[in-house]
Design a protein around this motif. Structure first.
Motif, PDB file in Angstrom:
ATOM      1  N   GLY A  87       0.783  -1.222   0.000  1.00 45.91           N
ATOM      2  CA  GLY A  87       0.000   0.000   0.000  1.00 45.91           C
ATOM      3  C   GLY A  87       0.818   1.276   0.000  1.00 45.91           C
ATOM      4  O   GLY A  87       0.303   2.353   0.324  1.00 45.91           O
ATOM      5  N   TYR A 115      -7.995   2.785  -1.830  1.00 45.33           N
ATOM      6  CA  TYR A 115      -8.626   2.235  -0.637  1.00 45.33           C
ATOM      7  C   TYR A 115     -10.135   2.427  -0.701  1.00 45.33           C
ATOM      8  O   TYR A 115     -10.638   3.418  -1.265  1.00 45.33           O
ATOM      9  CB  TYR A 115      -8.087   2.925   0.628  1.00 45.33           C
ATOM     10  CG  TYR A 115      -6.648   2.583   0.948  1.00 45.33           C
ATOM     11  CD1 TYR A 115      -6.355   1.513   1.781  1.00 45.33           C
ATOM     12  CD2 TYR A 115      -5.591   3.349   0.430  1.00 45.33           C
ATOM     13  CE1 TYR A 115      -5.025   1.196   2.087  1.00 45.33           C
ATOM     14  CE2 TYR A 115      -4.278   3.038   0.732  1.00 45.33           C
ATOM     15  CZ  TYR A 115      -4.006   1.966   1.564  1.00 45.33           C
ATOM     16  OH  TYR A 115      -2.708   1.654   1.867  1.00 45.33           O
ATOM     17  N   ASP A 118     -10.867   2.291   4.067  1.00 40.02           N
ATOM     18  CA  ASP A 118      -9.564   1.976   4.660  1.00 40.02           C
ATOM     19  C   ASP A 118      -9.074   0.575   4.326  1.00 40.02           C
ATOM     20  O   ASP A 118      -8.146   0.052   4.974  1.00 40.02           O
ATOM     21  CB  ASP A 118      -9.609   2.144   6.185  1.00 40.02           C
ATOM     22  CG  ASP A 118      -9.859   3.573   6.605  1.00 40.02           C
ATOM     23  OD1 ASP A 118      -9.410   4.476   5.872  1.00 40.02           O
ATOM     24  OD2 ASP A 118     -10.510   3.791   7.652  1.00 40.02           O
ATOM     25  N   LEU A 120      -7.389  -1.724   1.299  1.00 45.06           N
ATOM     26  CA  LEU A 120      -6.726  -1.673  -0.004  1.00 45.06           C
ATOM     27  C   LEU A 120      -7.455  -2.577  -0.987  1.00 45.06           C
ATOM     28  O   LEU A 120      -7.630  -3.772  -0.744  1.00 45.06           O
ATOM     29  CB  LEU A 120      -5.263  -2.116   0.126  1.00 45.06           C
ATOM     30  CG  LEU A 120      -4.428  -2.136  -1.137  1.00 45.06           C
ATOM     31  CD1 LEU A 120      -4.251  -0.733  -1.698  1.00 45.06           C
ATOM     32  CD2 LEU A 120      -3.052  -2.777  -0.872  1.00 45.06           C
TER      33      LEU A 120
END
Length: 484
Positions: A87, A115, A118, A120
């Motif tokens: 990420g 995202y 929150d 990925l």
């Protein structure tokens, strides 16, 4: 627990899609498996891959599978796929993408994580073709390297030429109308405009370097440098650096890169004076350069090609040194293509008036003196002298007389003639004693010292006339028990 959503084309809202389709950068959308979910028209145009061909497929295998040199590019090393796992956004400026036709192009790209709540869910890669920019940078870099190389060459040549000009004013030696000088001039004219190697032989002080300069000035290389090297002036270790140059750090004291005399003489003439003084190792390297017209600087493996005309000079009998094992036979034959013998001054006494006239005019201007003539008595003295130091000795004597003269006429009162100094033409039938080599050397040194009032150092001293360092002359005087 709610599972993360898949990153799909549904995530690209219509208004976003319109914007992404309008920009000139290529845009790829990847899901967590590294498969394409979105490709904009700019990406299609740059890569040649159509969106329909890549959607749902692994993009890395299609256009990022190899480095620029063709070596394999593992997927786990790819910055885009590393962003999929950690990420972390990345920017890359030194990479290539591969087109559908098998060619590649340099790119600048970024990989940005996407995202959802929150979590990925994918990566967006934005890239642009920087071929023109890279070409411009390479061209500028190449131009800068050429300018730097030219600047270094000009600086080296200027430094060398300034050194060469020191002491060259007033240098004469080829003046006169004697048969010996006429023959010498004829030989120079015959070979000057060729690229043949010339070996100039003759005693110290006869003007071998002047012959080399005449050969260069009459050749088609006259607009390029004539670079001189006194092979006797450098030790074997330093000579290699002088001839071939060195890289920074090649040895202790090599604080910067330096071009050698071969490189400075490119397209011009290289004059190797006192060639017989080269060590056998240096002779071997010189032979290779003559044969291949290429060499490497000390501390470098890069081969440098040169185009030079070689002129060598010596006061030794090279053939005798070959027989003694002191000089390579193959190098001797390479150098002895067109031999020129410069006659000693004692064999061309009729040239002394012309030589004196030229030297007096030149040296008077150099020293800021107004010397208008030489007395008949003084000229007679000069013609009766045997001149063991040849033209160089004559030049030094005239320079000293001009400095000491209080009027506009030179009388050469400081030149005293003894039996040992008299010309061989005035000895008649008196038999000369046979001397050993040491006795002959001692007599010659003593004769020269007498001629200069036992001055050893300086431009008019015996060491300069005998063409040896003052320390060497003092050592020989001590060994041969020569005292004033």
């Amino acid at each position: 627990m709610t599972s993360p959503k898949n990153f799909a084309s549904s995530h690209f809202l219509p208004e976003n899609t319109l914007l992404l389709n309008a920009i000139t950068e290529g845009v790829y959308g990847f899901d967590l498996d590294g498969n394409a979910v979105f490709i904009n028209p700019a990406a299609e145009q740059m890569t040649g891959w159509k969106s329909a061909e890549l959607i749902g497929k692994n993009i890395h295998d299609c256009h990022h599978h190899s480095h620029a040199d063709g070596s394999h590019y593992p997927q786990h090393d790819c910055p885009i796929y590393r962003t999929l796992h950690d990420g972390v956004a990345r920017q890359v400026s030194e990479d290539v993408f591969w087109r559908k036709d098998g060619t590649c192009f340099p790119v600048y790209y970024s990989s940005t994580p996407v995202y959802d709540n929150d979590v990925l869910i994918g990566v967006v890669a934005i890239f642009r073709d920087v071929s023109i920019q890279k070409h411009t940078e390479d061209s500028l870099r190449e131009a800068l390297a050429q300018v730097q190389a030219l600047s270094e060459r000009l600086a080296s040549e200027n430094q060398y030429l300034l050194t060469e000009l020191q002491g060259k004013q007033g240098a004469m030696g080829l003046s006169g109308n004697s048969q010996a000088i006429s023959h010498l001039t004829q030989q120079i004219n015959l070979v000057a405009n060729t690229d043949s190697t010339v070996l100039i032989c003759g005693e110290n002080g006869t003007g071998k370097e002047l012959v080399a300069r005449s050969l260069h000035q009459l050749s088609h290389r006259k607009d390029h440098p004539l670079v001189s090297v006194n092979c006797a002036a450098f030790s074997a270790s330093i000579l290699e650096s002088e001839l071939f140059g060195h890289e920074k750090g090649a040895f202790t004291g090599a604080v910067s890169r330096r071009k050698g005399r071969f490189e400075l003489a490119h397209n011009g003439t290289l004059f190797l004076d006192e060639i017989a003084e080269l060590s056998l190792e240096a002779q071997s390297k010189l032979l290779r350069v003559i044969q291949e017209q290429s060499f490497e600087r000390v501390g470098s493996s890069e081969t440098i090609k040169v185009n030079i005309r070689l002129i060598a000079a010596t006061h030794h009998d090279l053939q005798a040194r070959v027989e003694q094992g002191l000089f390579r036979m193959d190098l001797y034959y390479r150098l002895n293509v067109f031999p020129i013998l410069v006659p000693p001054l004692r064999q061309r006494g009729e040239d002394i008036p012309a030589l004196v006239s030229d030297l007096v005019a030149s040296l008077s201007q150099k020293l800021g003196k107004k010397i208008t003539k030489v007395s008949a008595k003084g000229l007679k003295k000069l013609q009766q002298y045997s001149w063991p130091g040849n033209v160089r000795e004559l030049q030094n004597l005239i320079e000293r007389e001009i400095i000491l003269s209080q009027n506009q006429t030179l009388d050469f009162n400081s030149l005293s003639l003894g039996h040992a100094q008299a010309s061989v033409q005035n000895t008649g039938s008196v038999a000369k004693p046979i001397l050993t080599m040491a006795q002959a050397e001692a007599a010659h040194i003593a004769e020269t010292l007498n001629a200069v009032q036992w001055r050893i150092s300086g431009p008019t001293g015996a060491a300069a006339i005998l063409d040896m360092p003052p320390s060497t002359l003092r050592s020989r005087m001590k060994k041969l028990s020569i005292n004033r």
